[in-house]
Design an enzyme around this catalytic site. Structure first.
Site, short mmCIF file in Angstrom:
data_model
loop_
_atom_site.label_atom_id
_atom_site.label_comp_id
_atom_site.label_asym_id
_atom_site.label_seq_id
_atom_site.Cartn_x
_atom_site.Cartn_y
_atom_site.Cartn_z
N ARG A 82 66.21 63.16 48.69
CA ARG A 82 65.86 62.76 47.33
C ARG A 82 66.32 63.81 46.33
O ARG A 82 66.18 65.01 46.61
CB ARG A 82 64.34 62.57 47.24
CG ARG A 82 63.81 61.36 48.00
CD ARG A 82 62.30 61.44 48.14
NE ARG A 82 61.71 60.23 48.70
CZ ARG A 82 61.70 59.94 50.01
NH1 ARG A 82 62.26 60.78 50.88
NH2 ARG A 82 61.13 58.83 50.44
N HIS A 85 61.68 65.69 44.69
CA HIS A 85 60.65 65.29 45.65
C HIS A 85 61.24 65.17 47.05
O HIS A 85 60.77 64.36 47.86
CB HIS A 85 60.02 63.95 45.24
CG HIS A 85 59.24 64.01 43.97
ND1 HIS A 85 57.90 64.30 43.90
CD2 HIS A 85 59.65 63.84 42.68
CE1 HIS A 85 57.50 64.29 42.64
NE2 HIS A 85 58.53 64.03 41.88
N ASN A 158 51.77 61.82 40.23
CA ASN A 158 51.76 63.26 40.56
C ASN A 158 50.32 63.75 40.62
O ASN A 158 49.40 63.02 40.24
CB ASN A 158 52.50 64.05 39.46
CG ASN A 158 54.02 63.98 39.62
OD1 ASN A 158 54.53 63.69 40.69
ND2 ASN A 158 54.72 64.22 38.53
N PHE A 171 65.40 63.88 31.77
CA PHE A 171 65.00 64.19 33.15
C PHE A 171 66.09 64.93 33.92
O PHE A 171 65.82 65.95 34.55
CB PHE A 171 64.59 62.91 33.88
CG PHE A 171 63.94 63.16 35.21
CD1 PHE A 171 64.56 62.78 36.40
CD2 PHE A 171 62.71 63.78 35.28
CE1 PHE A 171 63.96 63.02 37.63
CE2 PHE A 171 62.10 64.04 36.50
CZ PHE A 171 62.73 63.65 37.67
N ARG A 368 62.05 55.63 33.89
CA ARG A 368 61.81 55.70 35.34
C ARG A 368 62.10 54.35 35.97
O ARG A 368 62.66 54.25 37.05
CB ARG A 368 60.36 56.11 35.61
CG ARG A 368 60.02 57.53 35.23
CD ARG A 368 58.57 57.85 35.56
NE ARG A 368 58.36 57.95 37.00
CZ ARG A 368 57.16 57.94 37.57
NH1 ARG A 368 56.06 57.80 36.84
NH2 ARG A 368 57.04 58.08 38.88
N TYR A 372 64.65 54.51 39.62
CA TYR A 372 64.24 54.51 41.04
C TYR A 372 65.08 53.56 41.88
O TYR A 372 65.48 53.88 42.98
CB TYR A 372 62.74 54.20 41.15
CG TYR A 372 61.88 55.35 40.71
CD1 TYR A 372 61.81 55.71 39.36
CD2 TYR A 372 61.19 56.13 41.62
CE1 TYR A 372 61.05 56.81 38.95
CE2 TYR A 372 60.42 57.21 41.21
CZ TYR A 372 60.37 57.55 39.87
OH TYR A 372 59.65 58.62 39.48
N ARG A 379 70.34 56.69 48.34
CA ARG A 379 69.75 57.36 49.51
C ARG A 379 69.86 56.49 50.77
O ARG A 379 70.13 56.96 51.86
CB ARG A 379 68.26 57.62 49.26
CG ARG A 379 67.97 58.71 48.36
CD ARG A 379 66.54 59.20 48.41
NE ARG A 379 65.54 58.19 48.60
CZ ARG A 379 64.83 58.05 49.70
NH1 ARG A 379 65.09 58.80 50.75
NH2 ARG A 379 63.87 57.14 49.80
FE1 HDD Z 1 60.12 60.61 39.57
C1 HDD Z 1 60.98 60.44 42.83
C2 HDD Z 1 56.83 60.97 40.36
C3 HDD Z 1 59.40 61.30 36.31
C4 HDD Z 1 63.23 59.65 38.75
N1 HDD Z 1 59.10 60.71 41.24
C5 HDD Z 1 59.62 60.67 42.49
C6 HDD Z 1 58.57 60.81 43.46
C7 HDD Z 1 57.41 60.95 42.76
C8 HDD Z 1 57.75 60.87 41.38
C9 HDD Z 1 56.01 61.12 43.32
C10 HDD Z 1 58.74 60.82 44.97
C11 HDD Z 1 58.58 59.45 45.51
C12 HDD Z 1 58.70 59.51 47.02
O1 HDD Z 1 57.83 60.16 47.63
O2 HDD Z 1 59.66 58.96 47.56
N2 HDD Z 1 58.48 61.09 38.56
C13 HDD Z 1 57.19 61.08 39.03
C14 HDD Z 1 56.25 61.22 37.94
C15 HDD Z 1 56.97 61.32 36.83
C16 HDD Z 1 58.37 61.23 37.21
C17 HDD Z 1 54.75 61.21 38.09
C18 HDD Z 1 56.55 61.48 35.41
C19 HDD Z 1 55.43 60.98 34.93
N3 HDD Z 1 61.10 60.52 37.86
C20 HDD Z 1 60.65 60.80 36.61
C21 HDD Z 1 61.65 60.50 35.63
C22 HDD Z 1 62.72 60.03 36.31
C23 HDD Z 1 62.36 60.05 37.71
C24 HDD Z 1 61.49 60.68 34.13
C25 HDD Z 1 64.06 59.55 35.82
C26 HDD Z 1 64.22 58.94 34.68
N4 HDD Z 1 61.78 60.23 40.58
C27 HDD Z 1 62.95 59.82 40.03
C28 HDD Z 1 64.02 59.53 41.07
C29 HDD Z 1 63.28 59.79 42.36
C30 HDD Z 1 61.90 60.20 41.92
C31 HDD Z 1 65.24 60.36 40.86
C32 HDD Z 1 63.98 60.75 43.29
C33 HDD Z 1 63.76 60.15 44.66
C34 HDD Z 1 63.28 58.81 44.41
O3 HDD Z 1 63.19 58.59 43.09
O4 HDD Z 1 63.00 58.00 45.25
O5 HDD Z 1 64.39 58.19 40.98
#
Ligand code: HDD
Length: 701
Positions: A82, A85, A158, A171, A368, A372, A379
């Site tokens: 990822r 995370h 989170n 982000f 978000r 995702y 991935r």
């Molecule tokens: Fe995120 C993963 C939580 C902001 C884009 N995010 C990811 C995961 C968590 C969060 C818990 C891990 C999920 C897993 O265990 O597979 N993210 C948050 C929280 C945010 C947050 C609570 C703000 C309130 N995230 C955020 C933003 C973006 C992302 C602003 C993009 C615009 N997040 C992602 C991602 C991830 C991710 C890049 C990376 C791996 C995945 O999605 O599966 O899409």
């Protein structure tokens, strides 16, 4: 749901190639009731220990397709981790609704009290790579997949209720700033470096979040002892189509506990898998962790009146203003069978919501919802990732999406479109009766512009509210954390700029950090909007103010020396287990110690491999000989001094004076260093370990 009893035959040598073990014992050859080894295509394998060669010492033959297939698969085992995370751990569970919320949402998961929904949770850190360590100072992901009977709901939260940024467009910048610096490839799994604090100090909107990140929230004792938050404002929609705003909370039944930073540093060395091991061990023994799901529900009128914009993810709604109403309990009660198949391949997406739950226009959430899906394709390599068992809905799935890599569904029939007139093949959109079954009909107006609402501009008031809501001990930890982190920044201007921002939060905080860095206090930076100065403290924001009086879920390290009173050891172990804790026996050698009744008590850990940072409290029980031996053992001395310096409760029973003296603690012992009377039940010690650490311990006495 039963937990798999884990049996591991680590003690058995791997069978030698002829089916006879290293010790001469014969191993059951495949073919009886154990499956015959095959290739990935089902062809029986006759020998998995030797590649095919011409003659005993000749070249390996290209016709060895079993060899080729095995190495081919091995070479392609890794998938992209990822992008954030990356390091996570998960478990299966069940959510049980406590009361019907049908008046405010039509989501079937909340339809009635007692309704159960299967879940999967993945906890994670944010910045570190897949192979980094658990106790980084970092946000913790708390992602929950509810397999509801109307589709999967992914609450991707989170352990902190706000976020660094307000608009998702920032982000990538945030992640690039916190990850290892591109010109050198370090430091990873930490924010204590120039690029992160350069970004954070230039983005004052991140200040509230950095307060949380520098607090003890970012070094949780265990996944089981941390809160979770959905962060954003969502919508509940009922059958009549009425919408309420809602924020989601997870409250750990064990209450919250954290470690101290020096402890975290040492835990990462002693056991980088500290958190995942804790969750694995707890579920294995049936000590199932639980969280209460809470909701803060409010309407437009409240949103219009509130001091801050409910669409701003850098702001929270204090529980004292809108109480958190607990609506159900989640119990994690089943380990994964395979970490890769489930924890690595699980795909969470914020856009997965069932009817009755919808989004607000929070720009971070909106962004978000785009990211995702994108990232899962990268991935997992196929648009059909929703067919992987861990992602597959537990309700009927019917659509005309076709084909794509790794399509697992036979998709029979002639029609791959809608509408169609083929009998038995029609699967049209649901008859939408009540308004509530549609996305919320939000009224939108205004020009298309790149603009930030002025209602988002106060970046310091809630940061201050968080700080003033902490106990003095927690405030000191925050000052020390900023000092540590900014002390790792090589560029003084970055440190100075961050302290200038902190002056808008709290003068004592800023002054404490400046003093800790031995640098002059800079002029306060000019806030984008005049902060609303003194918001009332929110007691709910403190860990220590809300910690539960319990030792449940925690661990006592019992260091035992030869000659320890056997009855006392037995009583203490029993009492800790009865209190819901774990008592782990530590000795100079893992072979254990000889007790006063000449019995041998085997240890779980040798003291050199189990520093006291692995335990919430410690006790030492030993006879005179054992005490002298422990006093000569450097790791035993560190066991004591670390526990003392981490403000832990210490029990001392039998001949411990030599060890205490060797550890330099003879004249430092305080009220939380309790004598263990080997003849009694030591209730004072047991009730003390259920309480807080000895935070007012004078380490310099
Ligand atoms: Fe995120 C993963 C939580 C902001 C884009 N995010 C990811 C995961 C968590 C969060 C818990 C891990 C999920 C897993 O265990 O597979 N993210 C948050 C929280 C945010 C947050 C609570 C703000 C309130 N995230 C955020 C933003 C973006 C992302 C602003 C993009 C615009 N997040 C992602 C991602 C991830 C991710 C890049 C990376 C791996 C995945 O999605 O599966 O899409």
């Amino acid at each position: 749901m039963p937990t798999k009893k884990r049996t591991t035959n680590h003690d058995a040598d791997p069978p030698a190639h002829d089916g006879v073990g290293a010790g001469g014992e014969t191993h059951q050859r495949a073919g009886g009731d154990s499956p015959v080894m095959t290739s990935a295509h089902g062809v029986p394998i006759e020998d998995d220990n030797n590649s095919l060669r011409a003659g005993e010492r000749g070249p390996t033959l290209m016709s060895d397709h079993a060899f080729r297939e095995k190495l081919f698969h091995f070479d392609h085992e890794r998938i992209p981790e990822r992008v954030v995370h990356a390091r996570g751990y998960g478990a299966h569970g069940v959510f049980e609704c406590h009361e019907s919320l049908a008046d405010i949402t039509r989501a079937s998961i909340f339809a009635s009290a007692g309704k159960k929904t299967e879940t999967f949770v993945r906890f994670s850190t944010v910045a570190g790579n897949l192979g980094s360590f658990d106790l980084a100072r970092d946000v913790r992901g708390f992602a929950t997949k509810f397999y509801t009977d109307e589709g999967n709901w992914d609450l991707v939260g989170n352990n902190i209720p706000v976020f660094f940024i307000q608009d998702a467009v920032k982000f990538p910048d945030l992640v690039h700033a916190v990850k290892e610096e591109p010109d050198r490839g370090f430091p990873q799994a930490q924010s204590a470096h120039d690029t992160f604090w350069d970004f954070a100090s230039l983005m004052p909107e991140s200040t509230h979040m950095t307060l949380w990140q520098m607090s003890d929230r970012a070094i949780p004792r265990s996944f089981r002892m941390m809160e979770g938050f959905g962060v954003h404002t969502f919508r509940f929609i009922n059958d009549a189509g009425d919408s309420s705003f809602v924020k989601f909370h997870w409250k750990p039944v064990l209450g919250m506990q954290s470690v101290v930073w020096n402890e975290a540093v040492k835990i990462n060395g002693a056991d980088p898998d500290f958190h995942r091991r804790d969750l694995f061990d707890a579920i294995t023994v049936g000590d199932f962790p639980q969280w209460e799901l809470g909701v803060q529900v409010f309407d437009d009128a409240f949103a219009d009146e509130f001091d801050f914009d409910v669409l701003d993810a850098t702001k929270l709604i204090p529980e004292e203003i809108i109480p958190v109403r607990t609506v159900g309990t989640m119990t994690l009660n089943r380990l994964v069978d395979n970490v890769f198949a489930e924890v690595e391949q699980v795909a969470f997406m914020t856009q997965n919501v069932p009817p009755g739950i919808d989004f607000s226009n929070d720009p971070l959430l909106q962004g978000r919802n785009f990211s995702y899906l994108d990232t899962q394709l990268k991935r997992l390599g196929s648009t059909n990732f929703s067919q992987l068992p861990v992602n597959a809905p537990r309700c009927p799935v019917a659509h005309f999406q076709r084909d794509g890599h790794m399509q697992m569904s036979p998709q029979p029939g002639r029609a791959a479109y809608e509408p169609n007139s083929f009998s038995g093949e029609y699967r049209g959109p649901r008859e939408v009766g009540a308004q509530g079954q549609q996305p919320f009909p939000d009224e939108v107006e205004g020009q298309t512009r790149r603009v930030r609402s002025a209602s988002f501009a106060d970046h310091y008031s809630q940061a201050r509210q968080f700080y003033v809501s902490q106990t003095p001990v927690e405030q000191e930890h925050i000052v020390l954390a900023y000092t540590f982190e900014l002390g790792k920044c090589e560029i003084p201007a970055i440190r100075s700029r961050m302290i200038a921002n902190l002056r808008n939060v709290d003068e004592d905080l800023a002054a404490g950090v400046a003093a800790g860095l031995r640098m002059p206090l800079p002029e306060a930076s000019v806030p984008a909007a005049e902060p609303i100065r003194d918001l009332p403290p929110s007691p709910a924001l403190s860990i220590l103010a809300n910690a539960k009086e319990t030792f449940a879920g925690r661990k006592l390290g019992l260091l035992v020396g030869d000659g320890a009173d056997a009855a006392a050891v037995k009583r203490l172990r029993k009492a800790v287990t009865k209190a819901g804790g774990i008592c782990e026996v530590v000795a100079k050698a893992v072979g254990g110690a000889t007790l006063s009744d000449d019995s041998l008590l085997e240890a779980t850990q040798a003291v050199a491999g189990a520093p006291s940072v692995l335990y919430d409290a410690i006790a030492v029980l030993t006879g005179p000989d054992g005490g002298a031996v422990l006093a000569d053992e450097p790791a035993a001395r560190d066991f004591l001094t670390d526990a003392f310096n981490h403000y832990k409760v210490i029990g001392l029973g039998g001949a411990t004076d030599a060890l205490v003296a060797a550890a330099g603690l003879s004249d430092k012992l305080d009220a939380a260093c309790l004598g263990l009377d080997t003849a009694k039940d030591n209730t004072a010690f047991l009730s003390r370990i259920a309480g807080p650490r000895q935070w007012d311990r004078d380490l310099d006495a």
